[in-house]
Motif scaffolding. Structure first.
Motif, PDB file in Angstrom:
ATOM      1  N   UNK A 144      16.530  35.906  13.671  1.00  0.00           N
ATOM      2  CA  UNK A 144      16.438  35.951  15.130  1.00  0.00           C
ATOM      3  C   UNK A 144      15.880  37.293  15.580  1.00  0.00           C
ATOM      4  N   UNK A 145      16.377  38.371  15.039  1.00  0.00           N
ATOM      5  CA  UNK A 145      15.894  39.698  15.431  1.00  0.00           C
ATOM      6  C   UNK A 145      14.441  39.892  15.026  1.00  0.00           C
ATOM      7  N   UNK A 146      14.079  39.437  13.820  1.00  0.00           N
ATOM      8  CA  UNK A 146      12.699  39.600  13.357  1.00  0.00           C
ATOM      9  C   UNK A 146      11.727  38.793  14.211  1.00  0.00           C
ATOM     10  N   UNK A 147      12.089  37.563  14.550  1.00  0.00           N
ATOM     11  CA  UNK A 147      11.217  36.725  15.376  1.00  0.00           C
ATOM     12  C   UNK A 147      11.053  37.308  16.779  1.00  0.00           C
ATOM     13  N   UNK A 148      12.126  37.838  17.342  1.00  0.00           N
ATOM     14  CA  UNK A 148      12.041  38.449  18.670  1.00  0.00           C
ATOM     15  C   UNK A 148      11.146  39.684  18.648  1.00  0.00           C
ATOM     16  N   UNK A 149      11.216  40.462  17.570  1.00  0.00           N
ATOM     17  CA  UNK A 149      10.405  41.668  17.475  1.00  0.00           C
ATOM     18  C   UNK A 149       8.938  41.345  17.229  1.00  0.00           C
ATOM     19  N   UNK A 150       8.666  40.377  16.363  1.00  0.00           N
ATOM     20  CA  UNK A 150       7.277  40.056  16.000  1.00  0.00           C
ATOM     21  C   UNK A 150       6.579  39.271  17.103  1.00  0.00           C
ATOM     22  N   UNK A 151       7.242  38.247  17.646  1.00  0.00           N
ATOM     23  CA  UNK A 151       6.593  37.346  18.605  1.00  0.00           C
ATOM     24  C   UNK A 151       6.665  37.822  20.054  1.00  0.00           C
ATOM     25  N   UNK A 152       7.698  38.593  20.388  1.00  0.00           N
ATOM     26  CA  UNK A 152       7.873  38.997  21.785  1.00  0.00           C
ATOM     27  C   UNK A 152       7.859  40.512  21.972  1.00  0.00           C
ATOM     28  N   UNK A 156      14.112  47.018  18.448  1.00  0.00           N
ATOM     29  CA  UNK A 156      15.262  46.787  17.575  1.00  0.00           C
ATOM     30  C   UNK A 156      16.569  46.796  18.364  1.00  0.00           C
ATOM     31  N   UNK A 157      16.699  47.712  19.300  1.00  0.00           N
ATOM     32  CA  UNK A 157      17.954  47.890  20.023  1.00  0.00           C
ATOM     33  C   UNK A 157      18.245  46.726  20.963  1.00  0.00           C
ATOM     34  N   UNK A 308      19.829  44.867  10.821  1.00  0.00           N
ATOM     35  CA  UNK A 308      19.468  46.155  10.208  1.00  0.00           C
ATOM     36  C   UNK A 308      18.710  45.924   8.910  1.00  0.00           C
ATOM     37  N   UNK A 309      19.142  44.932   8.125  1.00  0.00           N
ATOM     38  CA  UNK A 309      18.450  44.650   6.861  1.00  0.00           C
ATOM     39  C   UNK A 309      17.004  44.224   7.111  1.00  0.00           C
ATOM     40  N   UNK A 310      16.784  43.358   8.085  1.00  0.00           N
ATOM     41  CA  UNK A 310      15.435  42.869   8.371  1.00  0.00           C
ATOM     42  C   UNK A 310      14.507  44.012   8.768  1.00  0.00           C
ATOM     43  N   UNK A 311      14.980  44.903   9.630  1.00  0.00           N
ATOM     44  CA  UNK A 311      14.128  46.000  10.081  1.00  0.00           C
ATOM     45  C   UNK A 311      13.993  47.080   9.009  1.00  0.00           C
TER      46      UNK A 311
END
Length: 396
Positions: A144-152, A156-157, A308-311
């Motif tokens: 979820x965090x990775x998709x939000x960062x990449x697509x939108x 991170x925060x 945290x692991x994904x980032x």
């Protein structure tokens, strides 16, 4: 009167302030030194020697329980000193490691697994709820965090709380229907949920399928990118030090959360479920609600670790969140000591670092790893640091 006198004589004496302070400082420095030498060990036999020393220490604790009681009393009498020494050790450890990025990487992963183990401990340790879906919550938070960062383009925060919220909702989704099952059947439900999540991640196009997600941007704080080296008082640390301190902060949050929940009415209700679910229901405890709440808290903390692991690695795939991850986390809780915060953390660190350090034995690595786990459980059947009876004030 004679029985009372003998009971008082059998009870351990309260250590003096000087003895307690010396123990608190020396024990934490000794633990940090052991961790450093374990990370630094190159050959497999060096690791075996360190494990032999550790096994001897726990054998002595088993034979002389008054030593463990003295340690507990010392830490309980000087909690502020214990926290200060622990903080100094955590902050200073990267300086001792220096430019060894491999050691820093192991520490980061160990801390994230410590958070996952603490999250599962709410269920397995406090409430005796078997959950093999912690790895799935870990993966949900990461994706979820990775998709939000990449697509939108979210930072991170911002993705951190959103991913935790999404995983918590999934925790409720699995928790509510699971309330109609118990024991072995409940474990099967959580296994099925974990398998379903991994298969969905592996087959959806927007998750990248088996290829996963690439190019997750590094976090930044006050203009400092976590991909850059960290400079503290003129001393340059590798970029991994950024994530080391971030994961250490998450461990602190998890410890505080675990400590507060354990001492609250929620923790008491979970312990009541562990002791006797029927008796807890008879006392007016809403069994279904507290079970679902345990699932939600587990998923919430696991999602933080997954984000945290994904980032940190900037690349994730379904292979990072398999059923084996959940089994490993459960093993950490059992080996460390269920419903014991410190024991769970120790178990997480040991079972994260040992498989890497036993690679020197090549094809026999997993065999040695299994022997080590069995050996520790033979020495301490209830875990390295077993759970203690609750104290409600007054003399314990």
């Amino acid at each position: 009167m004679q029985a009372e006198a003998s009971a008082v004589a059998a009870s351990p004496a309260t250590p003096s302030k000087a003895a307690a302070a010396a123990f608190v400082v020396l024990s934490q420095l000794g633990g940090a030194a052991f961790l450093y030498f374990l990370l630094k060990a190159d050959g497999g036999w060096q690791v075996v020697g360190l494990l032999a020393v550790l096994g001897l220490g726990f054998t002595l604790l088993e034979k002389f329980p008054q030593v463990a009681e003295f340690a507990r009393a010392s830490l309980a009498s000087l909690p502020l000193l214990a926290m200060v020494v622990a903080a100094v050790v955590v902050v200073a450890f990267p300086f001792a490691v220096g430019s060894n990025t491999y050691m820093l990487h192991l520490l980061i992963v160990a801390q994230l697994y410590a958070v996952l183990a603490l999250a599962l401990n709410f269920q397995l340790g406090s409430a005796n709820i078997p959950n093999f879906a912690t790895g799935a919550s870990y993966g949900i938070g990461a994706y979820v965090s990775a998709l939000l960062a990449i697509n939108f383009g979210l930072s991170f925060w911002l993705t951190l709380p959103l991913a935790a919220l999404a995983a918590t909702l999934f925790g409720f989704v699995i928790g509510i229907p699971s309330m109609r099952t118990r024991d072995t059947y409940l474990a099967l439900v959580t296994i099925a949920f974990g398998v379903v999540v991994q298969q969905l991640l592996n087959n959806f196009d927007f998750t990248g399928g088996p290829n996963g997600l690439v190019g997750i941007p590094a976090p930044s704080l006050f203009g400092h990118s976590f991909a850059d080296p960290l400079v503290i008082f003129g001393h340059k640390l590798p970029s991994q030090a950024n994530f080391y301190y971030l994961s250490a902060a998450l461990v602190v949050v998890a410890i505080v959360t675990a400590h507060r929940l354990h001492g609250s009415r929620i923790g008491l209700a979970w312990n009541a479920l562990r002791a006797d679910e029927i008796a807890a229901r008879a006392q007016g405890i809403n069994v279904a609600w507290f079970k679902v709440l345990a699932f939600a808290v587990d998923a919430f903390l696991a999602a933080f670790a997954g984000t945290i692991y994904a980032f940190y690695v900037s690349y994730i795939s379904p292979d990072n969140f398999t059923f084996l991850v959940s089994v490993t986390i459960m093993t950490m809780v059992i080996v460390g000591g269920m419903d014991n915060i410190f024991g769970v953390i120790v178990g997480a660190f040991l079972l994260t670092i040992l498989p890497e350090k036993l690679r020197a034995f090549s094809d026999y690595r997993l065999l040695f790893f299994g022997v080590v786990i069995i050996g520790f459980l033979m020495i301490r059947p209830q875990g390295l640091f077993p759970q203690r009876m609750r104290s409600y004030g007054g003399r314990s």
